[in-house]
Design an enzyme around this catalytic site. Structure first.
Site, mmCIF file in Angstrom:
data_model
loop_
_atom_site.group_PDB
_atom_site.id
_atom_site.type_symbol
_atom_site.label_atom_id
_atom_site.label_comp_id
_atom_site.label_asym_id
_atom_site.label_seq_id
_atom_site.Cartn_x
_atom_site.Cartn_y
_atom_site.Cartn_z
ATOM 1 N N ASP A 70 -3.630 1.743 10.254
ATOM 2 C CA ASP A 70 -4.784 2.625 10.428
ATOM 3 C C ASP A 70 -5.248 2.587 11.871
ATOM 4 O O ASP A 70 -5.696 3.593 12.401
ATOM 5 C CB ASP A 70 -5.912 2.213 9.477
ATOM 6 C CG ASP A 70 -5.574 2.648 8.070
ATOM 7 O OD1 ASP A 70 -5.897 3.788 7.704
ATOM 8 O OD2 ASP A 70 -4.900 1.880 7.356
ATOM 9 N N CYS A 73 0.823 -1.210 0.000
ATOM 10 C CA CYS A 73 0.000 0.000 0.000
ATOM 11 C C CYS A 73 0.862 1.267 0.000
ATOM 12 O O CYS A 73 2.027 1.231 -0.387
ATOM 13 C CB CYS A 73 -0.963 -0.017 1.199
ATOM 14 S SG CYS A 73 -2.299 1.188 1.090
#
Ligand code: RUB
Length: 311
Positions: free
Chosen positions: A203, A134
């Site tokens: 996250d 990512c």
């Protein structure tokens, strides 16, 4: 009606976050803080009660923009709590508290990023190969730091289906002058033995030390463990979600199927979770502003550094 008009900038920010015009937990938290600042600057409320009500509405809108973002929630909650705790009654003064608190929060966030990069960059020796997934601004900043310090190393990055955030990482690494190899997500095992370690962003961190990051992260952690390649997470401590301590699970955002297939055959079920959970047993360490910590110690570190999140 007036309140709704004033909330338009907040709604616009929430929409930008939802539509991924802003990506990554840090950037999302930063724009949310800016939206709260704008609201405080433009407020027409006349007393503390109404001002707090407006802030609370903004909070709900921002929280709903992406559900797996505790850094955003911690930031907004902290800024509003400074207003609640203040003895000031005058709205202008209270708006001033929003500005000074958001400034402090952003400075601390920046400071954490520096510390994380300093600590993490030490792990990257010349000639090493780093595997990532990512796009995490914390990871890429750490890599840029190692490069600045004169280390030459390579990066392998997954393209990160369905939205290809790996391409953002690849472009940034090329701009830095680093050798980067982009691979399809399913080639992770094929290339894992070539990597010295994996570094990914986060996250959310749960009370048990599990980490939530872009979908596919837990599969990469599994592959890394099988290949005996150390797996590190870089994260500001404030990505910790206190609600997980009291029984809630971190919600995993599920996005539109059309991100995966624009015109699929009728009746096809497509699922598109944005994140997954990597269990702490797969994580060698969380590289945070306090150092490289064991995921098991997250509660203790949070109590020491940010006790207010538990209130
Ligand atoms: C981005 C992603 C990142 C983390 C950490 O997902 O999962 O790894 O948010 O990023 P998306 P950062 O593109 O769906 O937002 O280190 O920049 O906070």
């Amino acid at each position: 009606m007036r309140v709704e008009i004033l909330l338009i900038p907040v709604l616009k920010t929430a929409e930008k976050i939802k539509m991924l015009e802003v990506q990554g937990a840090r950037n999302i938290a930063i724009v949310a803080i800016k939206a709260i600042e704008t609201l405080a600057r433009e407020t027409k409320t006349k007393n503390k009660k109404d001002f707090l009500k407006e802030l609370s509405e903004a909070k709900q809108i921002l929280f709903a923009s992406r559900e797996t973002e505790p850094l955003l929630r911690n930031a907004v909650r902290w800024i509003i709590s400074q207003v609640e705790r203040s003895e000031e009654e005058e709205v202008g003064e209270l708006a001033g508290i929003v500005f000074s608190s958001s400034k402090t929060f952003l400075e601390n966030l920046e400071d954490s990023k520096e510390k994380i990069a300093e600590i993490g960059a030490r792990r990257i020796g010349s000639g090493s190969v780093v595997f990532t997934h990512c796009h995490s601004s914390t990871v890429t900043y750490l890599l840029s730091k190692a490069k600045q310090e004169g280390r030459t190393f390579e990066v392998i990055c997954t393209e990160t289906r369905p939205l290809f955030q790996g391409r953002i990482t690849a472009k940034e690494m090329l701009e830095l002058g680093l050798k980067i190899t982009l691979i399809v997500d399913s080639a992770a095992r094929f290339f894992m033995n070539q990597a010295d370690f994996v570094i990914v962003g986060a996250d959310a961190i749960t009370s048990q030390g599990n980490v939530i990051n872009k979908i596919g992260t837990s599969m990469i952690a599994l592959v890394a463990q099988e290949a005996r390649t150390p797996f590190y997470v870089v994260s500001e401590l404030l990505k910790f979600d206190p609600a997980t301590m009291y029984g809630d699970y971190e919600k995993i955002e599920e996005r539109e199927p059309n991100e995966i297939w624009r015109n699929p055959p009728r009746n096809l079920v497509i699922r598109n979770p944005a994140f997954d959970v990597t269990r702490r047993d797969f994580i060698h360490g969380i590289i945070c502003e306090e150092g490289i910590i064991s995921p098991h110690s997250i509660i203790e570190v949070m109590h020491r550094k940010h006790p207010w999140v538990f209130k």
